[in-house]
Design a protein around this motif. Structure first.
Motif, PDB file in Angstrom:
ATOM      1  N   ALA A 149      44.369  46.558  46.052  1.00 10.48           N
ATOM      2  CA  ALA A 149      42.907  46.433  45.907  1.00 10.48           C
ATOM      3  C   ALA A 149      42.551  45.715  44.608  1.00 10.48           C
ATOM      4  CB  ALA A 149      42.256  47.818  45.942  1.00 10.48           C
ATOM      5  N   CYS A 150      43.231  46.082  43.516  1.00  6.92           N
ATOM      6  CA  CYS A 150      42.948  45.462  42.209  1.00  6.92           C
ATOM      7  C   CYS A 150      43.371  44.001  42.174  1.00  6.92           C
ATOM      8  CB  CYS A 150      43.653  46.230  41.089  1.00  6.92           C
ATOM      9  SG  CYS A 150      42.987  47.888  40.828  1.00  6.92           S
ATOM     10  N   LYS A 151      44.435  43.680  42.898  1.00  5.46           N
ATOM     11  CA  LYS A 151      44.906  42.293  42.956  1.00  5.46           C
ATOM     12  C   LYS A 151      43.918  41.428  43.746  1.00  5.46           C
ATOM     13  CE  LYS A 151      48.942  39.532  44.260  1.00  5.46           C
ATOM     14  NZ  LYS A 151      50.269  39.537  44.934  1.00  5.46           N
TER      15      LYS A 151
ATOM     16  N   HIS B 184      41.799  48.817  51.189  1.00  2.00           N
ATOM     17  CA  HIS B 184      42.975  49.280  50.434  1.00  2.00           C
ATOM     18  C   HIS B 184      42.575  50.366  49.430  1.00  2.00           C
ATOM     19  CE1 HIS B 184      46.142  46.654  51.908  1.00  2.00           C
ATOM     20  NE2 HIS B 184      45.285  45.636  51.876  1.00  2.00           N
ATOM     21  N   HIS B 185      41.425  50.190  48.805  1.00  2.00           N
ATOM     22  CA  HIS B 185      40.936  51.195  47.849  1.00  2.00           C
ATOM     23  C   HIS B 185      40.724  52.538  48.542  1.00  2.00           C
ATOM     24  CE1 HIS B 185      37.335  52.890  45.479  1.00  2.00           C
ATOM     25  NE2 HIS B 185      38.410  53.161  44.790  1.00  2.00           N
ATOM     26  N   GLN B 186      40.070  52.509  49.703  1.00  2.00           N
ATOM     27  CA  GLN B 186      39.800  53.752  50.433  1.00  2.00           C
ATOM     28  C   GLN B 186      41.091  54.436  50.890  1.00  2.00           C
ATOM     29  OE1 GLN B 186      36.841  55.403  50.919  1.00  2.00           O
ATOM     30  NE2 GLN B 186      36.000  53.899  49.501  1.00  2.00           N
ATOM     31  N   ILE B 187      42.080  53.659  51.334  1.00  3.42           N
ATOM     32  CA  ILE B 187      43.365  54.249  51.735  1.00  3.42           C
ATOM     33  C   ILE B 187      44.045  54.887  50.527  1.00  3.42           C
ATOM     34  CG2 ILE B 187      45.693  53.760  52.622  1.00  3.42           C
ATOM     35  CD1 ILE B 187      44.421  51.541  54.359  1.00  3.42           C
ATOM     36  N   GLY B 188      43.977  54.188  49.386  1.00  4.53           N
ATOM     37  CA  GLY B 188      44.545  54.748  48.163  1.00  4.53           C
ATOM     38  C   GLY B 188      43.917  56.083  47.801  1.00  4.53           C
TER      39      GLY B 188
ATOM     40  N   ASP C 258      33.723  38.870  40.874  1.00  2.00           N
ATOM     41  CA  ASP C 258      34.895  38.137  41.354  1.00  2.00           C
ATOM     42  C   ASP C 258      34.387  37.177  42.433  1.00  2.00           C
ATOM     43  OD1 ASP C 258      37.112  37.277  42.790  1.00  2.00           O
ATOM     44  OD2 ASP C 258      38.210  39.142  42.503  1.00  2.00           O
ATOM     45  N   LEU C 259      34.295  35.890  42.099  1.00  3.35           N
ATOM     46  CA  LEU C 259      33.651  34.917  42.991  1.00  3.35           C
ATOM     47  C   LEU C 259      34.351  34.784  44.337  1.00  3.35           C
ATOM     48  CD1 LEU C 259      32.639  32.054  40.551  1.00  3.35           C
ATOM     49  CD2 LEU C 259      31.094  33.488  41.898  1.00  3.35           C
ATOM     50  N   GLU C 260      35.674  34.798  44.328  1.00  7.38           N
ATOM     51  CA  GLU C 260      36.410  34.663  45.594  1.00  7.38           C
ATOM     52  C   GLU C 260      36.077  35.820  46.525  1.00  7.38           C
ATOM     53  OE1 GLU C 260      40.605  33.970  45.324  1.00  7.38           O
ATOM     54  OE2 GLU C 260      40.340  32.467  43.757  1.00  7.38           O
ATOM     55  N   TYR C 261      36.019  37.018  45.934  1.00  6.55           N
ATOM     56  CA  TYR C 261      35.724  38.191  46.758  1.00  6.55           C
ATOM     57  C   TYR C 261      34.278  38.184  47.236  1.00  6.55           C
ATOM     58  CZ  TYR C 261      36.756  42.680  48.737  1.00  6.55           C
ATOM     59  OH  TYR C 261      36.980  43.691  49.637  1.00  6.55           O
ATOM     60  N   LEU C 262      33.375  37.710  46.384  1.00  5.25           N
ATOM     61  CA  LEU C 262      31.965  37.597  46.778  1.00  5.25           C
ATOM     62  C   LEU C 262      31.826  36.658  47.981  1.00  5.25           C
ATOM     63  CD1 LEU C 262      28.900  38.060  46.260  1.00  5.25           C
ATOM     64  CD2 LEU C 262      28.985  36.105  44.703  1.00  5.25           C
ATOM     65  N   VAL C 263      32.504  35.521  47.928  1.00  6.76           N
ATOM     66  CA  VAL C 263      32.448  34.562  49.042  1.00  6.76           C
ATOM     67  C   VAL C 263      32.941  35.213  50.326  1.00  6.76           C
ATOM     68  CG1 VAL C 263      33.474  32.423  49.947  1.00  6.76           C
ATOM     69  CG2 VAL C 263      32.565  32.487  47.618  1.00  6.76           C
TER      70      VAL C 263
ATOM     71  N   ILE D  65      49.469  54.359  44.935  1.00  4.51           N
ATOM     72  CA  ILE D  65      49.597  53.279  43.947  1.00  4.51           C
ATOM     73  C   ILE D  65      49.695  51.923  44.635  1.00  4.51           C
ATOM     74  CG2 ILE D  65      51.218  52.262  42.268  1.00  4.51           C
ATOM     75  CD1 ILE D  65      51.719  55.126  41.235  1.00  4.51           C
ATOM     76  N   GLN D  66      50.481  51.856  45.708  1.00  5.99           N
ATOM     77  CA  GLN D  66      50.674  50.594  46.428  1.00  5.99           C
ATOM     78  C   GLN D  66      49.336  50.015  46.908  1.00  5.99           C
ATOM     79  OE1 GLN D  66      53.484  50.874  49.742  1.00  5.99           O
ATOM     80  NE2 GLN D  66      52.315  49.338  50.843  1.00  5.99           N
ATOM     81  N   HIS D  67      48.501  50.871  47.516  1.00 12.53           N
ATOM     82  CA  HIS D  67      47.217  50.387  48.055  1.00 12.53           C
ATOM     83  C   HIS D  67      46.210  50.096  46.939  1.00 12.53           C
ATOM     84  CE1 HIS D  67      47.859  50.554  52.374  1.00 12.53           C
ATOM     85  NE2 HIS D  67      48.589  51.625  52.169  1.00 12.53           N
ATOM     86  N   LEU D  68      46.222  50.900  45.881  1.00 17.34           N
ATOM     87  CA  LEU D  68      45.293  50.661  44.772  1.00 17.34           C
ATOM     88  C   LEU D  68      45.663  49.388  44.016  1.00 17.34           C
ATOM     89  CD1 LEU D  68      44.845  54.330  43.504  1.00 17.34           C
ATOM     90  CD2 LEU D  68      43.088  52.920  44.602  1.00 17.34           C
ATOM     91  N   GLU D  69      46.954  49.139  43.840  1.00 16.28           N
ATOM     92  CA  GLU D  69      47.380  47.893  43.197  1.00 16.28           C
ATOM     93  C   GLU D  69      46.944  46.686  44.025  1.00 16.28           C
ATOM     94  OE1 GLU D  69      51.382  49.081  40.605  1.00 16.28           O
ATOM     95  OE2 GLU D  69      51.614  48.389  42.681  1.00 16.28           O
TER      96      GLU D  69
END
Length: 491
Positions: free
Chosen positions: A317-319, A284-288, A30-35, A311-315
């Motif tokens: 993270a995926c977004k 967010h992933h870790q909180i999930g 995911d280029l945006e996240y890599l940046v 679910i809220q935090h995992l969603e």
């Protein structure tokens, strides 16, 4: 002539050691996240040259060539400022990136200028070719590039850190990179303290730089994983003292707290970090995951709001990070817990179809999907198919072992109900075969053939076992009879 010059230039460019020639696949990340992650690393003094180089390449992949040039200028400036004594060695990768970038921008003259600069530098380096040199600095940067780009490149990262260390065995940066890459590749393995190369290298890295919070926190986590809980927790506390605001450190300290059952403390730490980094997919992933762990400590009637928080935090993270494999898998499990089976199945199928995952993920995704099909869809047949797919993982991981355990349970239960179930014996034979229990595997496949004569899968498995392993004569004789009988019945 112009066409010939163009071809010659491309051949020269291909000889360079830089981000453009290292085979990075745009689809793997995911280029945006890599940046965003690279911008975080820029704050670390030792990371500046490689982070600006990497940012330049990421911006090129996003189609922002002017931004890429600006980042290369900063990489060059910091190479001059921070590595004045070895500037020419440190700038080789940067100049290679410049040459390729100008080539892609259609500025052939400037591309050739940078090729000439590289050629001049290489003339003064022993064993160098015209456009590349066997330097630990280049191998080390290549190692960090693979390590930071995507999980599927961890093995390549290890190879290049080893190459860098072969030239400079005590360089703290290469030792650190090697230790971190080993830590990541070992994270799914069934391994003891004595077998852990990551543990050995993390300890060595910490001896060289005891104030490096990144190393301290990973060593703490590794010790907790290897059931050295108290020693591990002390190191997590030390890491947080060394770098209380460093996102990377906070994330891993929180993970360690969660792994030792301290979910509330972990959530508190992560939420504090989120105030400064609201768009951190990892936080967010870790909180999930913390909320996921809390669910199983509650009575069923009290679980619903905690499931929704997870679910809220995992969603989120995926977004924020589109290729976040682990978060997607956990989110699918949470959908299943919330009884939203359609969303769960769609996401499980999506993760199983993902191509750019690393070796360890193969067993994990098929095991999780298999568990879902078995528990929630009551489809033993489809679950078996997924567990079998998980066995294609070439490494011996915990998830692969769990696939084997599930297949073994299903097979033994079926045999208990119906002792002439050839398919169940075939399944048990497959389990023994993967566990290198050759004699037991042969016995099971023989029983499978006895109840399902002529089955090509069982015949093939028996042939493979007798080709690869030495089988005792009585068993071999019996097997030959079985094969002869099976073939005659089949024909």
């Amino acid at each position: 002539d112009s066409h010939i010059n163009h071809d010659t230039l491309e051949r020269q460019l291909m000889q360079l050691e830089c981000y453009f020639t290292w085979g990075l696949e745009k689809e793997a990340v995911d280029l945006e996240y890599l940046v965003q992650r690279l911008l975080d690393f820029i704050r670390v003094p030792t990371e500046k040259v490689r982070s600006f180089n990497f940012l330049a390449y990421a911006k090129y992949m996003q189609g922002c060539n002017e931004d890429a040039l600006a980042y290369l200028k900063q990489a060059e400036d910091y190479a001059k400022k921070d590595h004045e004594d070895e500037f020419e060695k440190w700038v080789l990768v940067t100049y290679g990136n410049y040459a390729w970038l100008y080539y892609h921008m259609g500025d052939i003259s400037k591309a050739q200028d940078f090729l000439s600069k590289i050629e001049d530098i290489c003339k003064n380096i022993p064993s160098a070719s015209c456009y590349s040199a066997p330097l630990s600095i280049v191998d080390g940067e290549k190692g960090w590039c693979y390590f930071r780009f995507a999980r599927k490149y961890y093995k390549e990262a290890i190879v290049y850190f080893q190459k860098a260390l072969a030239q400079e065995p005590d360089d703290p940066e290469w030792i650190k990179g090697y230790a971190m890459a080993l830590y990541r590749t070992e994270s799914f393995d069934i391994i003891s303290m004595e077998e852990s190369l990551a543990l050995k290298q993390l300890k060595r890295a910490m001896e060289l730089n005891p104030e490096d919070a990144h190393i301290v926190v990973l060593l703490g986590l590794k010790l907790i994983y290897l059931e050295q809980r108290d020693e591990g927790i002390k190191l997590l506390e030390k890491a947080l003292t060394l770098a209380p605001d460093e996102p990377y450190v906070i994330r891993y300290v929180a993970k360690g707290l969660r792994n030792t059952g301290c979910e509330d403390e972990s959530i508190k730490l992560l939420k504090r970090a989120l105030e400064k980094m609201p768009n951190s997919a990892f936080m967010h992933h870790q909180i999930g995951l913390c909320y996921r762990n809390k669910i199983f400590k509650l009575q069923p009637l009290l679980r619903r709001p905690i499931i929704e928080m997870s679910i809220q935090h995992l969603e989120k993270a995926c977004k924020l990070k589109h290729f976040f494999f682990n978060a997607q898998l956990e989110l699918a499990k949470m959908y299943a817990l919330s009884k939203d089976f359609q969303k769960a199945e769609e996401l499980f199928q999506k993760t199983c179809e993902m191509q750019n995952t690393c070796e360890e993920d193969i067993a994990m995704k098929h095991r999780c999907y298999g568990d879902f099909l078995f528990k929630y869809k009551q489809s033993e047949v489809l679950a078996i198919k997924q567990y079998k797919a998980g066995l294609s993982c070439r490494k011996e991981t915990q998830d692969k072992e769990r696939c084997l355990q599930q297949l073994e349970r299903i097979a033994k239960r079926c045999i208990g109900w119906y002792p002439k179930d050839g398919e169940a014996y075939g399944l048990l034979g497959l389990v023994h075969q993967h566990r290198k229990q050759e004699m037991l595997a042969v016995e099971c496949f023989e029983k499978a053939l006895l109840n399902d004569p002529g089955n090509e899968d069982y015949l093939s498995a028996l042939c493979e076992l007798t080709d690869d392993y030495t089988i005792s004569q009585p068993s071999l004789t019996h097997q030959n009879k079985m094969l002869t009988n099976a073939v005659s019945i089949n024909t």
